[in-house]
Enzyme design. Structure first.
Site, short mmCIF file in Angstrom:
data_model
loop_
_atom_site.label_atom_id
_atom_site.label_comp_id
_atom_site.label_asym_id
_atom_site.label_seq_id
_atom_site.Cartn_x
_atom_site.Cartn_y
_atom_site.Cartn_z
N HIS A 4 -9.63 50.35 -18.79
CA HIS A 4 -10.53 49.86 -19.83
C HIS A 4 -11.81 50.69 -19.80
O HIS A 4 -12.38 50.93 -18.74
CB HIS A 4 -10.88 48.39 -19.59
CG HIS A 4 -9.75 47.46 -19.88
ND1 HIS A 4 -9.90 46.35 -20.68
CD2 HIS A 4 -8.46 47.46 -19.50
CE1 HIS A 4 -8.74 45.71 -20.76
NE2 HIS A 4 -7.86 46.37 -20.04
N ASP A 60 -12.33 51.70 -25.92
CA ASP A 60 -11.83 50.43 -26.46
C ASP A 60 -12.44 50.12 -27.82
O ASP A 60 -11.77 49.60 -28.71
CB ASP A 60 -12.10 49.28 -25.49
CG ASP A 60 -11.13 49.26 -24.32
OD1 ASP A 60 -10.27 50.17 -24.25
OD2 ASP A 60 -11.23 48.36 -23.47
#
Length: 243
Positions: free
Chosen positions: A162, A167
């Protein structure tokens, strides 16, 4: 023809961790902010990205999700150093966030720590939760960012860990696909076909009423349970209690 300008900021954060009990942000800090500007459904390239020194250690579980090490953050600015630039960037825009309560909770917590009477984010920005939107569009399906990328055939191969900016960039593509209408017909037809097939094959069995008392969770308990699962899934990438 409307000439109104629609400015949206697709945003994501990474943090030192989260609490399983109580306020998920209490005692934790934001360590990365990634935001992508979209004007009239076009990505402008005017992005906001910063790493932040949290003045506390990153939880091992959080490090396993985003891979941001304590040593890497030592020479980064603190939130107070960037807050004015960040506020100028987002003020008045519509914020698009996947599981918005997580990020907005952290942002408002960080604002409060500064003791500058900065108001809650939702007083100067409209907040749109793309996870809530996805659940309305695809009830009963997995609606994580990875699942939506697969559903809309959006490349997320670079998302091995992540990262807030990556993202946010991926979510911007997903959100535009979700709201653009180009693929909505396909998914609507797919859902209708599945529904019709289900109606044709399901055999309903009539059972005798049980004498056992069935106790159902209240609406408040269900909402609290779903909110906690949202937080686990957002920062863990998956959730054992969801298929």
């Amino acid at each position: 023809m409307s000439t109104a300008i629609t400015r949206q900021i697709v945003l994501d954060t990474e943090t030192t961790g989260m609490n399983q009990i109580g306020a998920h942000y209490e005692g934790h800090k934001i360590i990365e902010i990634g935001a992508v500007e979209v004007i009239n459904r076009r990505l402008t390239g005017n992005n906001f990205h910063v790493y932040l020194k949290p003045d506390r250690l990153v939880d091992p579980e959080a490090f396993g999700v985003h891979g941001i090490a304590d040593e890497f953050l030592l020479d980064k600015p603190v939130f107070a150093d960037v807050v004015d630039e960040f506020l100028d960037y987002i003020r008045g825009a519509e914020l698009v966030i996947h599981n918005a309560s997580f990020d907005i909770g952290f942002m408002d917590y960080e604002f409060g720590l500064l003791k500058r009477d900065i108001p809650k984010t939702n007083t100067f920005c409209k907040v749109t939760d793309s996870l809530a939107l996805a659940r309305k569009m695809f009830p009963g399906k997995r609606n994580s960012l990875d699942a939506l990328c697969s559903r809309y055939e959006i490349d997320n191969s670079k998302r091995t860990l992540h990262g807030a900016l990556l993202d946010a960039q991926i979510l911007a593509e997903v959100y535009l696909a979700m709201t653009g209408g180009q693929t909505s017909m396909t998914f609507a037809m797919e859902g209708e076909t599945q529904r019709q097939q289900g109606e044709a094959t399901i055999q309903r069995i009539v059972r005798q009423a049980s004498r056992l008392r069935v106790v159902f969770a209240s609406e408040e308990e269900l909402a609290a349970h779903e909110s906690r699962l949202d937080l686990v899934q957002k920062k863990g990438g998956s959730c054992l209690w969801r298929a």
